[in-house]
Design an enzyme around this catalytic site. Sequence first.
Site: not given
Ligand SMILES: CC(C)(O)CC(=O)SCCNC(=O)CCNC(=O)[C@H](O)C(C)(C)COP(=O)(O)OP(=O)(O)OC[C@H]1O[C@@H](n2cnc3c(N)ncnc32)[C@H](O)[C@@H]1OP(=O)(O)O
Length: 257
Positions: A108, A65, A111, A131
Site C-alpha cells: 500500500g 497497509a 500504491e 502482497e
Molecule cells: C494494500 C494492499 C492490499 O495492497 C496490501 C498491503 O499493503 S500488504 C502489506 C505489504 N507490505 C509488506 O508486506 C511489508 C511488511 N513489512 C516488512 O516486510 C518489514 O517490516 C520491512 C522489510 C518493511 C522492514 O523490516 P525491519 O526493518 O526488520 O522492521 P520490522 O521489525 O519488520 O518492522 C518494525 C515494526 O513495524 C511493523 N510493520 C512493518 N510493516 C508493517 C505492516 N505493513 N503492517 C503492520 N505493521 C508493520 C512491524 O510489525 C514492527 O512492529 P512490531 O511487530 O515490532 O510491533
Amino acid sequence: MAYETILTEVKGRVGVITLNRPKALNALNSQLIEELNLALDDYERNPDIGCIVLTGSEKAFAAGADIKEMSVLEYPQIYLDDFFAQADRIGQRRKPLIAAVAGYALGGGCELALMCDFIYAGDNARFGQPEINLGVLPGIGGTQRLTRALGKAKAMEMCLTGRQMDAKEAETAGLVAQVFPVGQLLEETLKAANTIAEKSLPSTMMTKEAINRVFETSLAEGVRFERRIFHAIFATHDQKEGMNAFVEKRKPDFKHQ
Ligand SMILES: CC(C)(O)CC(=O)SCCNC(=O)CCNC(=O)[C@H](O)C(C)(C)COP(=O)(O)OP(=O)(O)OC[C@H]1O[C@@H](n2cnc3c(N)ncnc32)[C@H](O)[C@@H]1OP(=O)(O)O
C-alpha cells in the site's frame, strides 16, 4: 485540526503531510487513511495552497497497509464495507500532489506513492508489491498503476515475485521523476512544490487533469478533452495576466483564479 497518525505543516503555498506511525513503519491503517483524506480535503479547500507534498520518514514512506489490522478481516464484511474504497479518494484530488519517498514504499505504500502526481525518491528508497508473500494481491490500485508506470514486464515480475526495486532502477524504469541523496529529498521536493505552487492554480489543476486523462481514454478523446479545457482556461484571470505579462515583458501576478 489535531491528527494522531499524520503531521501537517504549511510552508508558503505548499501543504506538507508527513505520515507519522514510526513504530509501524507508517503502515496504513484505517485511521491513517481517514486522517490523510481529511488533511487533503483541508488543503484542497484552502485557496492559499497551490501544491501538496506527501512524505514519510527516512526509514519508511510506508511499509504497506496495516497487516495486523487486515489479518482479522473476513470476506463478507470486507466486501460489504468496500474496504479500501476510501483510499481511492487520495488519488482523486485536483491540486498537484508530490510524493517524497525515502526508505520502504511497499504494498500500500508503493500504491500510495503511485496515486501521487509524481514521485521524488531518496537514494535509499525501495519500491515493491510484496502482497504475494502474504497470500493476497495489491488492493489499492497497484496492479493497475504500477503496470501503467512500468509496463507489463516489470510490473508483472514485481507483483508475482515480490521483488523490490531500488531508487536507481525506479528512476530508470520511469517510476520516479528524480532521485536525490536522502538528506536533500525534502528540500528538493519543496523546491519543486514551490515552483508549481507559484504557477496559476487553474492551469496546474487542468494540466494535471488532462495528463491523467491519458490513462482513461483514447488519444482522439484525450486531445478533444485537452482542447476543451484549453478553451475554458481563457475564462480565467490568470490566462489574461500570464499572456499580458509576457507581452509587457514583466513577471505575471497570478491570482489563482
Ligand atoms: C494494500 C494492499 C492490499 O495492497 C496490501 C498491503 O499493503 S500488504 C502489506 C505489504 N507490505 C509488506 O508486506 C511489508 C511488511 N513489512 C516488512 O516486510 C518489514 O517490516 C520491512 C522489510 C518493511 C522492514 O523490516 P525491519 O526493518 O526488520 O522492521 P520490522 O521489525 O519488520 O518492522 C518494525 C515494526 O513495524 C511493523 N510493520 C512493518 N510493516 C508493517 C505492516 N505493513 N503492517 C503492520 N505493521 C508493520 C512491524 O510489525 C514492527 O512492529 P512490531 O511487530 O515490532 O510491533
